[in-house]
Each structure stands twice: as C-alpha cells, then as structure tokens.
Scaffold this motif. Structure first.
Motif, PDB file in Angstrom:
ATOM      1  N   ALA A 357       0.830  -1.206   0.000  1.00 20.36           N
ATOM      2  CA  ALA A 357       0.000   0.000   0.000  1.00 20.36           C
ATOM      3  C   ALA A 357       0.865   1.257   0.000  1.00 20.36           C
ATOM      4  O   ALA A 357       0.594   2.208  -0.739  1.00 20.36           O
ATOM      5  CB  ALA A 357      -0.921  -0.002   1.216  1.00 20.36           C
ATOM      6  N   MET A 358       1.920   1.261   0.823  1.00 20.56           N
ATOM      7  CA  MET A 358       2.752   2.447   0.941  1.00 20.56           C
ATOM      8  C   MET A 358       3.513   2.721  -0.358  1.00 20.56           C
ATOM      9  O   MET A 358       3.740   3.879  -0.720  1.00 20.56           O
ATOM     10  CB  MET A 358       3.755   2.293   2.088  1.00 20.56           C
ATOM     11  N   THR A 359       3.915   1.667  -1.042  1.00 16.66           N
ATOM     12  CA  THR A 359       4.619   1.833  -2.303  1.00 16.66           C
ATOM     13  C   THR A 359       3.740   2.578  -3.299  1.00 16.66           C
ATOM     14  O   THR A 359       4.199   3.452  -4.026  1.00 16.66           O
ATOM     15  CB  THR A 359       5.026   0.471  -2.874  1.00 16.66           C
ATOM     16  N   GLN A 360       2.464   2.239  -3.314  1.00 17.34           N
ATOM     17  CA  GLN A 360       1.547   2.914  -4.229  1.00 17.34           C
ATOM     18  C   GLN A 360       1.274   4.346  -3.802  1.00 17.34           C
ATOM     19  O   GLN A 360       0.839   5.168  -4.598  1.00 17.34           O
ATOM     20  CB  GLN A 360       0.238   2.142  -4.319  1.00 17.34           C
ATOM     21  N   ARG A 361       1.527   4.644  -2.539  1.00 19.99           N
ATOM     22  CA  ARG A 361       1.391   6.019  -2.066  1.00 19.99           C
ATOM     23  C   ARG A 361       2.628   6.829  -2.420  1.00 19.99           C
ATOM     24  O   ARG A 361       2.732   7.991  -2.074  1.00 19.99           O
ATOM     25  CB  ARG A 361       1.206   6.047  -0.546  1.00 19.99           C
ATOM     26  N   GLY A 362       3.601   6.154  -3.043  1.00 23.29           N
ATOM     27  CA  GLY A 362       4.780   6.878  -3.471  1.00 23.29           C
ATOM     28  C   GLY A 362       5.968   6.731  -2.540  1.00 23.29           C
ATOM     29  O   GLY A 362       6.983   7.389  -2.722  1.00 23.29           O
ATOM     30  N   LEU A 363       5.842   5.882  -1.526  1.00 28.14           N
ATOM     31  CA  LEU A 363       7.001   5.655  -0.664  1.00 28.14           C
ATOM     32  C   LEU A 363       8.056   4.889  -1.442  1.00 28.14           C
ATOM     33  O   LEU A 363       7.777   3.866  -2.050  1.00 28.14           O
ATOM     34  CB  LEU A 363       6.612   4.839   0.568  1.00 28.14           C
ATOM     35  N   THR A 364       9.251   5.429  -1.465  1.00 29.20           N
ATOM     36  CA  THR A 364      10.330   4.711  -2.123  1.00 29.20           C
ATOM     37  C   THR A 364      11.510   4.617  -1.186  1.00 29.20           C
ATOM     38  O   THR A 364      11.732   5.508  -0.374  1.00 29.20           O
ATOM     39  CB  THR A 364      10.798   5.447  -3.393  1.00 29.20           C
ATOM     40  N   GLY A 365      12.205   3.563  -1.285  1.00 26.20           N
ATOM     41  CA  GLY A 365      13.429   3.442  -0.514  1.00 26.20           C
ATOM     42  C   GLY A 365      14.572   3.794  -1.439  1.00 26.20           C
ATOM     43  O   GLY A 365      14.807   3.130  -2.436  1.00 26.20           O
ATOM     44  N   SER A 366      15.235   4.865  -1.131  1.00 24.18           N
ATOM     45  CA  SER A 366      16.316   5.259  -2.026  1.00 24.18           C
ATOM     46  C   SER A 366      17.619   4.620  -1.565  1.00 24.18           C
ATOM     47  O   SER A 366      17.878   4.476  -0.385  1.00 24.18           O
ATOM     48  CB  SER A 366      16.446   6.771  -2.049  1.00 24.18           C
ATOM     49  N   THR A 367      18.383   4.207  -2.519  1.00 22.89           N
ATOM     50  CA  THR A 367      19.723   3.729  -2.211  1.00 22.89           C
ATOM     51  C   THR A 367      20.699   4.774  -2.735  1.00 22.89           C
ATOM     52  O   THR A 367      20.365   5.546  -3.619  1.00 22.89           O
ATOM     53  CB  THR A 367      19.991   2.378  -2.908  1.00 22.89           C
ATOM     54  N   ALA A 368      21.886   4.773  -2.172  1.00 22.36           N
ATOM     55  CA  ALA A 368      22.872   5.761  -2.587  1.00 22.36           C
ATOM     56  C   ALA A 368      23.187   5.585  -4.068  1.00 22.36           C
ATOM     57  O   ALA A 368      23.249   4.477  -4.567  1.00 22.36           O
ATOM     58  CB  ALA A 368      24.142   5.591  -1.763  1.00 22.36           C
ATOM     59  N   PRO A 369      23.365   6.695  -4.814  1.00 25.75           N
ATOM     60  CA  PRO A 369      23.710   6.588  -6.222  1.00 25.75           C
ATOM     61  C   PRO A 369      25.047   5.854  -6.384  1.00 25.75           C
ATOM     62  O   PRO A 369      25.981   6.096  -5.629  1.00 25.75           O
ATOM     63  CB  PRO A 369      23.813   8.041  -6.689  1.00 25.75           C
ATOM     64  N   LEU A 370      25.070   4.970  -7.363  1.00 27.41           N
ATOM     65  CA  LEU A 370      26.249   4.128  -7.531  1.00 27.41           C
ATOM     66  C   LEU A 370      27.209   4.708  -8.562  1.00 27.41           C
ATOM     67  O   LEU A 370      26.799   5.234  -9.590  1.00 27.41           O
ATOM     68  CB  LEU A 370      25.796   2.732  -7.981  1.00 27.41           C
ATOM     69  N   ILE A 371      28.487   4.601  -8.242  1.00 23.47           N
ATOM     70  CA  ILE A 371      29.524   4.999  -9.192  1.00 23.47           C
ATOM     71  C   ILE A 371      30.280   3.739  -9.620  1.00 23.47           C
ATOM     72  O   ILE A 371      30.685   2.947  -8.771  1.00 23.47           O
ATOM     73  CB  ILE A 371      30.521   5.987  -8.551  1.00 23.47           C
ATOM     74  N   VAL A 372      30.412   3.536 -10.924  1.00 22.92           N
ATOM     75  CA  VAL A 372      31.165   2.389 -11.415  1.00 22.92           C
ATOM     76  C   VAL A 372      32.472   2.884 -12.047  1.00 22.92           C
ATOM     77  O   VAL A 372      32.453   3.755 -12.913  1.00 22.92           O
ATOM     78  CB  VAL A 372      30.363   1.589 -12.460  1.00 22.92           C
ATOM     79  N   VAL A 373      33.583   2.346 -11.577  1.00 24.20           N
ATOM     80  CA  VAL A 373      34.884   2.706 -12.138  1.00 24.20           C
ATOM     81  C   VAL A 373      35.286   1.614 -13.121  1.00 24.20           C
ATOM     82  O   VAL A 373      35.412   0.448 -12.745  1.00 24.20           O
ATOM     83  CB  VAL A 373      35.953   2.831 -11.027  1.00 24.20           C
ATOM     84  N   LEU A 374      35.438   1.975 -14.388  1.00 21.31           N
ATOM     85  CA  LEU A 374      35.742   0.978 -15.402  1.00 21.31           C
ATOM     86  C   LEU A 374      37.168   0.453 -15.262  1.00 21.31           C
ATOM     87  O   LEU A 374      38.060   1.144 -14.773  1.00 21.31           O
ATOM     88  CB  LEU A 374      35.550   1.566 -16.799  1.00 21.31           C
ATOM     89  N   ALA A 375      37.336  -0.776 -15.695  1.00 21.22           N
ATOM     90  CA  ALA A 375      38.674  -1.375 -15.710  1.00 21.22           C
ATOM     91  C   ALA A 375      39.297  -1.111 -17.074  1.00 21.22           C
ATOM     92  O   ALA A 375      38.814  -1.598 -18.087  1.00 21.22           O
ATOM     93  CB  ALA A 375      38.568  -2.878 -15.460  1.00 21.22           C
ATOM     94  N   MET A 376      40.310  -0.291 -17.096  1.00 25.14           N
ATOM     95  CA  MET A 376      40.955   0.055 -18.365  1.00 25.14           C
ATOM     96  C   MET A 376      42.462  -0.086 -18.222  1.00 25.14           C
ATOM     97  O   MET A 376      43.202   0.886 -18.146  1.00 25.14           O
ATOM     98  CB  MET A 376      40.578   1.479 -18.777  1.00 25.14           C
ATOM     99  N   GLY A 377      42.891  -1.323 -18.195  1.00 25.51           N
ATOM    100  CA  GLY A 377      44.332  -1.537 -18.186  1.00 25.51           C
ATOM    101  C   GLY A 377      44.928  -1.707 -16.808  1.00 25.51           C
ATOM    102  O   GLY A 377      45.430  -2.752 -16.451  1.00 25.51           O
TER     103      GLY A 377
END
Length: 480
Positions: A357-377
């Motif tokens: 019910a709460m999800t439909q009321r717009g409750l969201t659980g936010s997680t921290a924005p993720l940063i991906v560091v690519l492997a380049m060598g």
RNA sequence: GCAGCUGUAGCUCAGUUGGUUAGAGCGCCGGAUUGUGGAUCCGGAGGUCGGCGGUUCGAACCCACCCAGCUGUACCA
C-alpha cells in the motif's frame, strides 16, 4: 557414443515464496525503522526468538509422524522431536514468558519483528513467508494496556506519513458478540461459525453473511459452504449488531442481561475513555461492531487497522485494502505452559501488506547513487579510484568482470549507476580522468540517429583533473 | 479440500478442420565496434510441445488418467 541428456533441475521459486531486491528492500527497511522508532518511544523493548520452536510449544499436536500438522512447516530433529517454523510472534512470546517468568518485569512489554511462515495455499498478495511486526504487553489485565496499543498503532501509521483520515484503527470486544449470541439463545457450538461469518462482512456483504449465518452460501465457482444454521430472528440480531454505525449506547440493549456483554461494554468504555482523554478522536480510533478477527484465542477487545484509500492490485484494478494490522487481548496463552493465567494483549502489523500500500502512495526506498569505475588496463588504478570515492562517502565499485569497455558501460547502465569513471592510459599520462553522467547521456541518446554520431558524441562526459576527482564528483552528484 | 482455467525455447506467447524439418518477440552468445551506453543490421546457441497411455497411415492439436501452475472458495492455531 550418443550424448546422454542430463536432467537438470528447473530454476524456480517454491510456491508462495518471493525473491526481493533493491528498491523493495530499501522501502521495507524504511517502514521497519519507522515502526521500531515509534514502538521504542512507547517503551517497548526488542525481543528476538528463533525461527524454530518445538512443535508442541506452538500449540500444535502430533497426529501422525509424516505430517505433524497442516499449516506449519515442520521437521524432525535428530533426537526425534518435532520442530516447526513459527507462524506468528505470539506463540513464541508465550513460550518465552513462561520460560523466563520469574526474571521478567511485569507487565512485560516487548516488540518482535521478522518473518513468519505458514504452510497454506498461497493466493494473490498472500504468501507462505511474510513479515510481521508485533508489540505485546504481558501480565496486565488493565484496559490501559489495550488503549495504549490502539494509540501506538495510530501514531505508527502517521509516522509512516499517512494523513489523518487515510487510516482508521477500529476496536470491538468479543464479549459483546458473545452477549448478543447469549441473548439470542444461540448454541455455543455455533459461536466459531458465526464469528467467521461476521468476519467476512466487508468481503461478502450483508447478503453473503446472512447466507453463511443461515443455511449456507454458494460461491461463484459453485462451491457450497455450510452455514451456521441460525433462525431468522437470530440472524437479524447478529446482523443488526454487526452492521456499521453502532455506538456503545446503541448496542447496550442488545446485550442487556448478559454478564459477558456487559463486561465487554465496560471494557470498551474504559479503553475509549483513555483514548479520548489523550486526544485521539473518532477519525483515528473508532468503535466498530464489524471487527471480530477470526482467531480463536482472542478473549476480549479486538482491534484492526484499516487503510481508507484505494489500492491497485496486480491487474491495475482498484481494490479496497483490508486490514494492515490486527490484534487483541488473549488471556490464556501462557497458561498452556504454566497453568497460571497471564493476561496479555498485543498487536501485529502485516509489514508486507503495508509495504504494498505504501509503495503505491509513493514511498520509495532510495539507495545511494552508484559509481562504477571501469577497468581500463590498470586494475590497481581503478581500485584506487573506487577506494578514494568510498572514503569520500560515495558508493563506488571498480568493475571486476572481464569484458571490454562497451560491455562495461552496458553493465553500468543495467546496474542503474549514476556515474561512470574512466581512467585510461591517455588520461593517466595527462593527470586527468573522465566522468560520465549516464542519465545525461541517456537524454542525448534520444536525439542521436546513427551509431557513428552516438559514439562520437561522448554523451554526458567531462574530463577533469585527477586531483580534483572527489570535488568534481560531489559537484555532479551532490552530497548525501 | 471443492470448482474453473492453463501447461509449447531462459521469459512472454503464436501454432489453421490432425499433415513433412514446431515459430515469433524479448533475453543470451559472437560480429558490424581492440577506448564509449541507446537504436539498427548480420550470424549463433537454446525444445523429451507438463507426464504416461490410447485413437490414427500420421498427434503440440482428439480421448482417458496423472502431475504442476493460476484463479475463486473453504480451512487458517
């Protein structure tokens, strides 16, 4: 030699169980934290009991060894004793109180949260494992204990950001209905059937319940349910009592002369006087004769919290959401172990239902924005970058797969990463590093026609000084 | 438990009155592209047609039984 076909297990969830991940877990965590905060502010202390109890401690008997009992998940220990997964938090509480009675302060006030399991047929929105959040007061027969739970429930729902009027906590008393049945000369053996019928009032409507109180009811699939077999007069008295809109004054005549009924009225008056005295009005906590609760063990006041707004089901249809919490007084549970009656009252929030019910009321659980560091060598280099970002408080991971750069970007995209960091040989030599904002890039992609344009565009990308990495990332993502 | 519906690729499904080698989309793998996400294009892997019997020259399709899933209903300490 012919290839032998190997038989592989089918990857599938057991019926009635669910996998959950990401946002749903985060949202539930938020709900649990809120409930916990309110419960603790009322002075309830946490108690954790194990998932398993001895089957007899749960109140189950052992009719035959292969199937200890329907409804619970059971297994036999290596000493031959039967264990079962808990089906609620109340039975383990009774066991705990009985076992530690002499050490506990009375009244004993504890909350419990965690999964419970029921070995029953699952249905839409109904699972064989779900989370309940309980609070109980053991060792007090005072109506103040019941009143407190009602108020705490109302406060909890508002702490979850429900507005006044979007929920209502309803209270009734089993003894009232007992009084009605007594006054109508309904045989005691029919009490259970009557209670179950009245409990279906919101789902089946008055006519459905009338049928169940009488001869019986045939449902849409053609299945017939045997009724309680009451006569017309008796049915009318039960229905008149149960129909919404009753007040304490209006039900008084219906139970007059019944000791149980009058006791029930007194208890309700006491509860409501505390509640109203604390400023909780009708719109938050209300008397409702339609609340009965199916469970047998309730002996007096029973409560239920309901949401008043519409919720959509999986098919997108509006449905009236039933109760999200229930409870009541059960005075005989500890006595099973000690022989000594210990009055208790408790409430249980159905977290999974509430979450839907709460999800439909717009409750969201936010997680921290993720940063991906690519492997380049330089593997150590990408880990050093990720490490530096973590130290600055960001969620960052260095790519640990073995794919090429395009696939690494697809990976970051699929992960929902906010930012990609790239440090190739060229950048390293120049003391620079690339930051790529994936969301900004996705916007750009919408207008790009050819692949060559897209590749050349370097969408959402910026080159910054390696030394300024953390400051530049902070600028893009903001501080959390 | 009772009743109805549905079982075909990893997922969602199509498959003509029973007719040759069972298809599509998505996903997956490889390529167009050895350092740039999306869209597109080319190629590839992947199936006891839920199971077992029966009818038939011939069954994914018809019949019987079994199993599983879904939906409703009952039970639910």
């Amino acid at each position: 030699m012919k290839e032998q076909k190997v038989s592989r297990p089918k990857a599938r969830l057991p019926r009635g169980f669910r996998d959950r991940s990401g946002a749903e877990i985060a949202a539930e965590r938020k709900i649990l934290d809120t409930i916990r905060t309110v419960y603790e502010s009322y002075g309830f202390a946490p108690l954790e009991t194990p998932a398993f109890e001895y089957t007899d401690a749960l109140g189950k008997f052992l009719p035959d060894v292969d199937r200890p009992n329907e409804g619970v998940f059971s297994l036999q220990d290596d000493d031959g004793q039967w264990l079962s997964l808990r089906y609620d938090h109340t039975a383990p509480l009774a066991r705990y109180v009985a076992e530690n009675f002499q050490f506990l302060p009375k009244p004993f006030r504890r909350y419990a949260v965690g999964p419970v399991w029921r070995n029953e047929k699952p249905g839409p929105g109904r699972f064989r494992q779900f989370t309940q959040f309980d609070a109980d007061t053991v060792g007090s027969n005072s109506s103040t204990a019941d009143a407190e739970l009602l108020m705490m429930l109302a406060d909890t729902l508002e702490a979850l950001c429900l507005e006044r009027g979007e929920y209502v906590v309803k209270v009734n008393n089993r003894k009232l209905l007992d009084g009605v049945l007594e006054a109508a000369f309904v045989d005691n053996s029919r009490r259970g059937t009557v209670l179950r019928a009245v409990d279906k009032l919101d789902r089946l409507g008055v006519d459905g319940v009338r049928a169940l109180l009488g001869e019986g009811r045939k449902d849409d699939s053609g299945d017939f349910t045997k009724g309680a077999g009451l006569n017309e007069t008796q049915i009318e008295r039960v229905l008149t009592f149960s129909t919404p809109g009753a007040t304490l004054d209006s039900v008084a005549p219906a139970v007059a002369g019944s000791a149980a009924g009058e006791a029930g009225l007194k208890e309700l008056e006491a509860i409501l006087s505390v509640v109203r005295g604390c400023g909780f009005g009708e719109e938050r906590i209300a008397f409702d004769t339609g609340i009965v609760r199916g469970l047998d063990y309730y002996t007096g006041p029973v409560f239920e919290a309901q949401l008043t707004f519409k919720v959509k089901n999986d098919d997108g249809q509006d449905v009236v959401f039933g109760s999200v919490a229930g409870g009541g007084r059960y005075d005989d549970l500890v006595a099973r172990f000690t022989g000594q009656t210990v009055p208790a009252t408790g409430v249980s929030i159905g977290v999974s239902r509430l979450l839907t019910a709460m999800t439909q009321r717009g409750l969201t659980g936010s997680t921290a924005p993720l940063i991906v560091v690519l492997a380049m060598g330089d593997a150590a280099g990408s880990f050093a970058v990720a490490c530096e970002l973590r130290a600055a408080g960001f969620a960052a991971e260095a790519y640990v797969g073995n794919k090429k750069v395009p696939d690494q970007l697809k990976y970051a995209d699929k992960r929902g990463a906010a930012l990609v960091v790239m440090e190739g040989d060229d950048e390293r030599d120049k003391g620079e590093i690339i930051l790529k904002d994936l969301k900004a890039g996705a916007e750009v992609a919408k207008t790009v026609e050819t692949r060559a344009d897209w590749v050349g565009a370097r969408a959402g990308q910026s080159i910054v000084k390696r030394a300024n990495l953390v400051a530049e990332v902070e600028k893009l993502l903001g501080r959390t």
